[in-house]
Design an enzyme around this catalytic site. Structure first.
Site, short mmCIF file in Angstrom:
data_model
loop_
_atom_site.label_atom_id
_atom_site.label_comp_id
_atom_site.label_asym_id
_atom_site.label_seq_id
_atom_site.Cartn_x
_atom_site.Cartn_y
_atom_site.Cartn_z
N ASP A 11 0.85 -1.18 0.00
CA ASP A 11 0.00 0.00 0.00
C ASP A 11 0.89 1.24 0.00
OD1 ASP A 11 -2.81 1.11 0.30
OD2 ASP A 11 -1.84 2.09 1.99
N SER A 12 0.32 2.36 -0.42
CA SER A 12 1.07 3.61 -0.41
C SER A 12 1.35 4.06 1.03
CB SER A 12 0.31 4.70 -1.16
OG SER A 12 -0.97 4.88 -0.58
N TYR A 43 -0.62 8.41 -2.79
CA TYR A 43 -0.57 8.13 -4.23
C TYR A 43 -1.77 8.74 -4.97
CZ TYR A 43 3.15 4.53 -4.01
OH TYR A 43 4.33 3.85 -3.87
N GLY A 44 -2.86 8.98 -4.23
CA GLY A 44 -4.13 9.37 -4.86
C GLY A 44 -4.07 10.60 -5.75
N CYS A 74 -4.10 -1.40 -2.45
CA CYS A 74 -4.19 0.05 -2.62
C CYS A 74 -5.00 0.27 -3.88
CB CYS A 74 -2.78 0.62 -2.78
SG CYS A 74 -2.69 2.35 -3.25
N THR A 76 -5.50 3.03 -5.58
CA THR A 76 -4.83 3.88 -6.57
C THR A 76 -3.81 3.08 -7.35
OG1 THR A 76 -5.13 5.78 -5.10
CG2 THR A 76 -3.58 6.04 -6.89
N GLU A 159 -4.99 10.21 8.15
CA GLU A 159 -3.54 10.11 8.38
C GLU A 159 -3.08 11.02 9.52
OE1 GLU A 159 -0.80 9.00 5.52
OE2 GLU A 159 -2.22 7.35 5.45
N CYS A 193 -11.45 3.03 -1.08
CA CYS A 193 -10.13 3.43 -0.58
C CYS A 193 -9.97 2.73 0.75
CB CYS A 193 -10.05 4.94 -0.42
SG CYS A 193 -8.55 5.48 0.46
N THR A 194 -8.81 2.13 0.94
CA THR A 194 -8.63 1.28 2.13
C THR A 194 -8.52 2.07 3.44
OG1 THR A 194 -6.25 1.22 1.64
CG2 THR A 194 -7.60 -0.63 0.85
N HIS A 195 -8.39 3.40 3.33
CA HIS A 195 -8.40 4.23 4.55
C HIS A 195 -9.83 4.39 5.11
CE1 HIS A 195 -4.36 5.51 3.45
NE2 HIS A 195 -4.29 6.28 4.53
#
Length: 276
Positions: A11-12, A43-44, A74, A76, A159, A193-195
């Protein structure tokens, strides 16, 4: 005899840990090697060429670590790099190597969640612009109508540990209002999005009760389990000691602290360099 190896999960940054968490839950016997390219995240917002280059460097690193199978956890990277890597680069690494993404497994099943046939997709700007979800979902569910909404503020909020604060409410509501204004008949919202799973309590609080919110972790884990069942040779390659190794391209202190929020338990990472 091929070298046995962990399953690589890339993942980023931290988001892929929400995928890894479900992989470990569903397939606990396997060894996993996780890499977050935190030094170059997010990365997005980056160009296709940059995301491709970064992702290729990561894939190469995984193969050098003995991984035969790498999951791009990820969206993206899956949207902007996976196809090129599969079609152009994989052959040079050897016939037994495989790289999988998170978009196709999600697209294969997402139509089953919706009764109205109207799906909302929340994602980073990069994933939205790539139109990967529109194309993949149309392939499996041609009658489904897909509405996309970019949520540029969501990843920075998460984040920076602000996802539980009042400030996040405004940005979550703003993006959801924009999505729902595209069609009131949307009955399923995909977190592409994995977040975003970290925002589920706020997302569900803002949406009408009948709308289902779907995150990808369980879907990807089930898809990987099916893949390994269908490819017993690959399943045999992958080592099974129930061991997880975490790596980051940035500060291990930050990764251990924030990563624990995504992974749901404490972890200890090592620092590595990419692209050198």
């Amino acid at each position: 005899m091929h070298q046995q190896s962990p399953i690589g999960v890339f993942d980023s940054g931290y988001g892929g840990l929400t995928i890894l968490k479900e992989l470990v839950k569903q397939l606990p016997q396997y060894d996993y090697l996780y890499l977050g390219d935190n030094a170059r995240a997010p990365y997005g917002t980056r160009s296709f060429e940059t995301v491709y280059q970064y992702t290729l460097e990561a894939v190469q690193w995984f193969f050098n670590q003995g991984c035969e199978l790498v999951v791009l956890a990820c969206n993206t990277a899956s949207a902007k790099a996976l196809r090129t890597i599969q079609q152009k680069d994989l052959a040079q690494f050897g016939p037994s190597k495989r790289v999988l993404g998170v978009i196709r497994p999600t697209a294969e099943v997402i139509g089953r969640f919706s009764e109205s046939g109207q799906l909302g997709v929340l994602a980073t700007k990069g994933t939205v612009i790539s139109e990967s979800y529109l194309l993949e979902i149309a392939h499996f569910f041609p009658d489904m109508t897909v509405f996309q909404q970019a949520c540029p503020m969501w990843v920075p909020l998460i984040e920076n540990g602000e996802h539980e604060g009042a400030g996040a409410d405004y940005f979550v509501k703003d993006s959801l209002d924009q999505l729902m204004s595209q069609s009131p008949a949307i009955d399923t919202v995909l977190l592409a999005c994995t977040h975003y799973p970290l925002l589920i309590p706020k997302i569900e609080a803002q949406l009408p009760k009948h709308i289902q919110v779907v995150s990808q972790g369980e879907i990807v884990a089930q898809s990987l389990a099916n893949y390994l069942e269908r490819h017993p040779a690959m399943a045999d390659h992958c080592s099974k000691n129930g061991h997880i190794r975490f790596c980051t391209t940035d500060s291990t202190t930050d990764f251990d602290e924030k990563g624990a929020i995504f992974f749901g338990k404490s972890l200890k990472s090592e620092h590595i360099l990419l692209g050198h």
